[in-house]
Design a protein around this motif. Structure first.
Motif, PDB file in Angstrom:
ATOM      1  N   MET A 178      27.879   6.811  31.298  1.00  0.00           N
ATOM      2  CA  MET A 178      27.209   6.268  30.106  1.00  0.00           C
ATOM      3  C   MET A 178      27.862   6.735  28.814  1.00  0.00           C
ATOM      4  N   ARG A 179      28.556   7.856  28.851  1.00  0.00           N
ATOM      5  CA  ARG A 179      29.189   8.407  27.653  1.00  0.00           C
ATOM      6  C   ARG A 179      30.296   7.511  27.111  1.00  0.00           C
ATOM      7  N   GLN A 180      30.764   6.565  27.920  1.00  0.00           N
ATOM      8  CA  GLN A 180      31.865   5.714  27.494  1.00  0.00           C
ATOM      9  C   GLN A 180      31.431   4.666  26.470  1.00  0.00           C
ATOM     10  N   ALA A 181      30.148   4.490  26.261  1.00  0.00           N
ATOM     11  CA  ALA A 181      29.648   3.523  25.279  1.00  0.00           C
ATOM     12  C   ALA A 181      30.003   3.977  23.866  1.00  0.00           C
ATOM     13  N   PRO A 182      30.099   3.044  22.926  1.00  0.00           N
ATOM     14  CA  PRO A 182      30.463   3.411  21.544  1.00  0.00           C
ATOM     15  C   PRO A 182      29.558   4.470  20.920  1.00  0.00           C
ATOM     16  N   ASP A 183      28.288   4.508  21.328  1.00  0.00           N
ATOM     17  CA  ASP A 183      27.368   5.496  20.754  1.00  0.00           C
ATOM     18  C   ASP A 183      27.343   6.793  21.544  1.00  0.00           C
ATOM     19  N   GLY A 184      28.333   6.957  22.446  1.00  0.00           N
ATOM     20  CA  GLY A 184      28.385   8.172  23.252  1.00  0.00           C
ATOM     21  C   GLY A 184      27.336   8.211  24.350  1.00  0.00           C
ATOM     22  N   GLY A 185      26.670   7.091  24.555  1.00  0.00           N
ATOM     23  CA  GLY A 185      25.669   7.004  25.621  1.00  0.00           C
ATOM     24  C   GLY A 185      24.244   7.219  25.162  1.00  0.00           C
ATOM     25  N   ALA A 186      24.031   7.413  23.872  1.00  0.00           N
ATOM     26  CA  ALA A 186      22.689   7.755  23.378  1.00  0.00           C
ATOM     27  C   ALA A 186      21.638   6.727  23.786  1.00  0.00           C
ATOM     28  N   ALA A 187      21.934   5.450  23.601  1.00  0.00           N
ATOM     29  CA  ALA A 187      20.960   4.412  23.934  1.00  0.00           C
ATOM     30  C   ALA A 187      20.711   4.364  25.439  1.00  0.00           C
ATOM     31  N   SER A 188      21.772   4.517  26.209  1.00  0.00           N
ATOM     32  CA  SER A 188      21.624   4.487  27.664  1.00  0.00           C
ATOM     33  C   SER A 188      20.840   5.691  28.170  1.00  0.00           C
ATOM     34  N   PHE A 189      21.088   6.842  27.576  1.00  0.00           N
ATOM     35  CA  PHE A 189      20.342   8.037  27.968  1.00  0.00           C
ATOM     36  C   PHE A 189      18.851   7.861  27.667  1.00  0.00           C
ATOM     37  N   LEU A 220      17.384   5.583  30.187  1.00  0.00           N
ATOM     38  CA  LEU A 220      17.254   6.263  31.481  1.00  0.00           C
ATOM     39  C   LEU A 220      15.991   7.122  31.514  1.00  0.00           C
ATOM     40  N   PHE A 221      15.795   7.926  30.482  1.00  0.00           N
ATOM     41  CA  PHE A 221      14.637   8.821  30.478  1.00  0.00           C
ATOM     42  C   PHE A 221      13.335   8.031  30.343  1.00  0.00           C
ATOM     43  N   ASP A 222      13.375   6.914  29.647  1.00  0.00           N
ATOM     44  CA  ASP A 222      12.191   6.060  29.565  1.00  0.00           C
ATOM     45  C   ASP A 222      11.852   5.479  30.941  1.00  0.00           C
ATOM     46  N   ARG A 223      12.884   5.053  31.678  1.00  0.00           N
ATOM     47  CA  ARG A 223      12.642   4.492  33.003  1.00  0.00           C
ATOM     48  C   ARG A 223      12.143   5.559  33.971  1.00  0.00           C
ATOM     49  N   CYS A 224      12.676   6.760  33.848  1.00  0.00           N
ATOM     50  CA  CYS A 224      12.200   7.861  34.689  1.00  0.00           C
ATOM     51  C   CYS A 224      10.748   8.191  34.350  1.00  0.00           C
ATOM     52  N   THR A 225      10.437   8.239  33.061  1.00  0.00           N
ATOM     53  CA  THR A 225       9.055   8.468  32.638  1.00  0.00           C
ATOM     54  C   THR A 225       8.142   7.380  33.190  1.00  0.00           C
ATOM     55  N   GLY A 226       8.638   6.155  33.235  1.00  0.00           N
ATOM     56  CA  GLY A 226       7.847   5.058  33.788  1.00  0.00           C
ATOM     57  C   GLY A 226       7.474   5.287  35.240  1.00  0.00           C
ATOM     58  N   VAL A 227       8.418   5.823  36.019  1.00  0.00           N
ATOM     59  CA  VAL A 227       8.127   6.128  37.430  1.00  0.00           C
ATOM     60  C   VAL A 227       7.097   7.248  37.526  1.00  0.00           C
ATOM     61  N   MET A 228       7.276   8.295  36.712  1.00  0.00           N
ATOM     62  CA  MET A 228       6.347   9.425  36.764  1.00  0.00           C
ATOM     63  C   MET A 228       4.935   8.991  36.361  1.00  0.00           C
ATOM     64  N   THR A 229       4.824   8.166  35.327  1.00  0.00           N
ATOM     65  CA  THR A 229       3.492   7.729  34.915  1.00  0.00           C
ATOM     66  C   THR A 229       2.880   6.760  35.925  1.00  0.00           C
ATOM     67  N   ARG A 230       3.717   6.000  36.624  1.00  0.00           N
ATOM     68  CA  ARG A 230       3.189   5.151  37.695  1.00  0.00           C
ATOM     69  C   ARG A 230       2.518   6.004  38.769  1.00  0.00           C
ATOM     70  N   ILE A 231       3.124   7.131  39.113  1.00  0.00           N
ATOM     71  CA  ILE A 231       2.528   8.013  40.119  1.00  0.00           C
ATOM     72  C   ILE A 231       1.188   8.529  39.624  1.00  0.00           C
TER      73      ILE A 231
END
Length: 261
Positions: A71-82, A85-96
């Protein structure tokens, strides 16, 4: 490519198995998507309890570092992708947390970083006595800030901070003492002990467990007066269930309840 998440349903218990041992069952993009879809499906099913287990040398090693580095290869250094990612992970945790059914982690081996977060997020956990638990991202320069949310809601503050700042691990016995898991058992008894707990939960009135689980998490972070008001309403809703009437009548009449659910 083999399925990385397996599901088996039997006798009211849905079992999800993390099956990507080559990545130590990392929470890759594919695994997060598979978990989200499976949990959504289970939420709408007639399952009464869920077991979350894994294959291979680890229960879950957390986020997939190879994907994160790419993800670091993106122009923003991966900030948006990171952030995504953490939002999607949070989504799984809150689903549980929001799932109507209680989720029991069956931890046979190492659970690290977001993998430890996954254990902490589950409603209950049974561990093999040789399992280990850590939020060790600090060892590679990445403080486990998002895993910290679930961890700090399970274990005492100073124990959590020590784990987060040193990258040290808890043994299964220490995890029990800290409140991260319910109990540790010999490895050859792990599946049976977890199944027994799930069967006990699945035997209860599903409506009562659903209402109670929702109220449990809703009241935790409320002031005392609000918590009591919320749980009062939960008990009133529970009492309105016809099967609760039957359960109370059966107790008074000294007979097994004839529940419809």
């Amino acid at each position: 490519m083999p399925d990385i998440l397996e599901r088996h349903d039997e006798a009211g218990i849905a079992t999800l198995t993390l099956a990507d041992p080559d990545t130590l069952n990392s929470l890759s993009d594919a695994m997060l998507a598979a978990l989200a879809a499976a949990l959504d499906d289970i939420a709408a099913s007639d399952a009464r309890a869920v077991i979350l287990r894994a294959k291979g040398r680890a229960f879950c090693a957390g986020h997939n570092l190879r994907e994160m580095q790419a993800m670091r290869q993106a122009p923003d250094g991966g900030a948006a992708s990171f952030a995504d990612l953490f939002d999607r992970c949070t989504g799984v945790m809150t689903r549980i947390r929001d799932l109507p059914q209680p989720v029991i982690a069956e931890v046979h081996a190492l659970a690290t970083a977001a993998g430890c977060q996954l254990v902490a997020t589950c409603d209950m956990a049974i561990a093999a006595d040789d399992a280990r638990f850590g939020v060790n991202g600090v060892n590679i320069g990445l403080f486990c800030s998002t895993p910290m949310v679930a961890l700090s809601r399970n274990v005492p503050r100073k124990r959590a901070m020590e784990m987060l700042t040193t990258g040290g691990f808890l043994s299964a016995a220490e995890a029990v003492e800290a409140g991260l898991v319910n109990r540790a058992v010999p490895a050859d008894r792990l599946a049976a002990e977890t199944r027994e707990l799930a069967e006990t939960v699945a035997a209860k009135l599903a409506a009562a467990v659903r209402i109670g689980k929702g109220a449990f998490y809703a009241q935790l972070e409320r002031p005392l007066d609000e918590a009591y008001a919320l749980t009062r309403d939960a008990m009133v809703a529970n009492l309105a269930e016809p099967d609760t009437d039957e359960g109370m009548a059966a107790f008074l009449e000294k007979r097994p309840p004839r529940w419809t659910q």
